[in-house]
Design a protein around this motif. Structure first.
Motif, PDB file in Angstrom:
ATOM      1  N   ASP A   1       0.139  21.612 -57.485  1.00 52.41           N
ATOM      2  CA  ASP A   1      -1.296  22.713 -57.167  1.00 52.41           C
ATOM      3  C   ASP A   1      -1.538  22.918 -55.415  1.00 52.41           C
ATOM      4  O   ASP A   1      -2.121  24.084 -55.001  1.00 52.41           O
ATOM      5  N   ILE A   2      -2.857  22.006 -55.629  1.00 52.79           N
ATOM      6  CA  ILE A   2      -4.066  22.010 -54.913  1.00 52.79           C
ATOM      7  C   ILE A   2      -3.273  21.432 -53.413  1.00 52.79           C
ATOM      8  O   ILE A   2      -3.553  21.970 -52.513  1.00 52.79           O
ATOM      9  N   VAL A   3      -2.364  20.935 -53.319  1.00 50.06           N
ATOM     10  CA  VAL A   3      -1.863  20.601 -51.631  1.00 50.06           C
ATOM     11  C   VAL A   3      -0.769  21.746 -51.160  1.00 50.06           C
ATOM     12  O   VAL A   3      -0.840  22.266 -50.163  1.00 50.06           O
ATOM     13  N   GLU A   4      -0.656  22.270 -52.196  1.00 47.81           N
ATOM     14  CA  GLU A   4       0.074  23.945 -52.064  1.00 47.81           C
ATOM     15  C   GLU A   4      -0.367  25.125 -51.429  1.00 47.81           C
ATOM     16  O   GLU A   4      -0.399  25.875 -49.931  1.00 47.81           O
ATOM     17  N   THR A   5      -1.747  24.921 -51.957  1.00 45.74           N
ATOM     18  CA  THR A   5      -2.948  26.447 -51.696  1.00 45.74           C
ATOM     19  C   THR A   5      -3.045  25.951 -50.567  1.00 45.74           C
ATOM     20  O   THR A   5      -3.847  26.628 -49.278  1.00 45.74           O
ATOM     21  N   HIS A   6      -3.908  24.614 -50.187  1.00 49.05           N
ATOM     22  CA  HIS A   6      -4.523  23.762 -49.166  1.00 49.05           C
ATOM     23  C   HIS A   6      -3.440  23.581 -47.811  1.00 49.05           C
ATOM     24  O   HIS A   6      -4.189  23.516 -46.675  1.00 49.05           O
ATOM     25  N   PHE A   7      -2.113  23.421 -47.672  1.00 53.43           N
ATOM     26  CA  PHE A   7      -1.513  22.291 -46.957  1.00 53.43           C
ATOM     27  C   PHE A   7      -0.537  23.613 -47.285  1.00 53.43           C
ATOM     28  O   PHE A   7       0.299  23.112 -45.551  1.00 53.43           O
ATOM     29  N   GLY A   8      -0.223  23.953 -47.725  1.00 54.16           N
ATOM     30  CA  GLY A   8       1.152  24.658 -47.838  1.00 54.16           C
ATOM     31  C   GLY A   8       2.384  24.316 -48.554  1.00 54.16           C
ATOM     32  O   GLY A   8       2.113  22.991 -48.797  1.00 54.16           O
ATOM     33  N   ALA A   9       3.205  25.264 -48.804  1.00 49.48           N
ATOM     34  CA  ALA A   9       4.527  24.352 -49.876  1.00 49.48           C
ATOM     35  C   ALA A   9       5.291  22.942 -48.946  1.00 49.48           C
ATOM     36  O   ALA A   9       6.053  22.940 -49.579  1.00 49.48           O
ATOM     37  N   SER A  10       5.551  23.316 -47.522  1.00 54.14           N
ATOM     38  CA  SER A  10       6.309  22.630 -46.811  1.00 54.14           C
ATOM     39  C   SER A  10       5.751  21.403 -45.796  1.00 54.14           C
ATOM     40  O   SER A  10       5.730  21.070 -45.551  1.00 54.14           O
ATOM     41  N   SER A  11       4.433  21.149 -46.578  1.00 53.47           N
ATOM     42  CA  SER A  11       3.832  20.271 -46.486  1.00 53.47           C
ATOM     43  C   SER A  11       3.942  18.590 -47.281  1.00 53.47           C
ATOM     44  O   SER A  11       4.484  18.371 -48.237  1.00 53.47           O
ATOM     45  N   THR A  12       4.351  17.826 -46.016  1.00 57.51           N
ATOM     46  CA  THR A  12       4.944  16.695 -46.792  1.00 57.51           C
ATOM     47  C   THR A  12       3.332  15.980 -47.391  1.00 57.51           C
ATOM     48  O   THR A  12       3.774  14.489 -48.077  1.00 57.51           O
ATOM     49  N   ARG A  13       2.468  16.332 -47.532  1.00 60.63           N
ATOM     50  CA  ARG A  13       1.554  15.532 -48.666  1.00 60.63           C
ATOM     51  C   ARG A  13       1.703  15.588 -49.952  1.00 60.63           C
ATOM     52  O   ARG A  13       1.458  15.493 -51.089  1.00 60.63           O
ATOM     53  N   LEU A  14       2.823  16.827 -49.989  1.00 60.49           N
ATOM     54  CA  LEU A  14       3.115  17.018 -51.707  1.00 60.49           C
ATOM     55  C   LEU A  14       4.494  15.935 -52.016  1.00 60.49           C
ATOM     56  O   LEU A  14       4.990  15.598 -52.908  1.00 60.49           O
TER      57      LEU A  14
END
Length: 167
Positions: A87-100
């Motif tokens: 949730d934090i990654v999607e909120t701050h970096f987007g749902a397509s971020s490789t940080r996921l």
């Protein structure tokens, strides 16, 4: 016993580690991601080993009931930490971020260790593969590593799709 007391202290220390990060940066700040991933991993591993040191009082509850509830609580703590990280990654970096990728792999590992949630494990790793493939900064070795994680997971679950992904 002394051994279970040390395990309980360790559990509390992991949660304290997360609370320190939350207080320093805020509950939804991306800087707490390493702490969330650490707690998720710890709780999943602890849940998978719970039967080795689960204390119980046989006069009030059966060992298997307590063990089951204890394991479930640990696995739930793990998945909550990983879901929060997503949730934090999607909120701050987007749902397509490789940080996921890291929390998605964590979810898959938690599901494997718990023995429950094979479909969610596969969805998480498939999403990680898609994210890596779509990322402009990813090279062929990044994609290969991501595919290997998925194929290894299929293998560990004895799913025949492993062979196709390995190829």
């Amino acid at each position: 016993n002394k051994s279970s007391g040390k395990k309980d202290m360790s559990h509390e220390m992991e949660l304290f580690y997360l609370r320190i990060h939350e207080e320093a940066y805020g509950r939804d700040d991306p800087r707490i991601l390493p702490a969330l991933l650490r707690v998720g991993e710890y709780m999943a591993l602890r849940g998978s080993m719970a039967s080795r040191w689960m204390p119980y009082n046989s006069s009030t509850t059966t060992a298997s009931q307590l063990l089951g509830a204890h394991r479930l609580a640990l696995f739930n703590d793990s998945i909550r930490a990983y879901d929060r990280a997503v949730d934090i990654v999607e909120t701050h970096f987007g749902a397509s971020s490789t940080r996921l990728v890291a929390p998605l792999r964590g979810i898959a590992e938690q599901k494997r260790l718990s023995g429950l949630g094979k479909a969610k494990a596969f969805r998480s790793l498939s999403r990680a593969v898609d994210l890596v493939k779509a990322d402009e900064g990813s090279d062929s070795s990044d994609v290969a590593r991501s595919l290997i994680h998925l194929a290894d997971n299929y293998t560990l679950w004895r799913d025949p799709r492993a062979r196709e992904v390995y190829q």
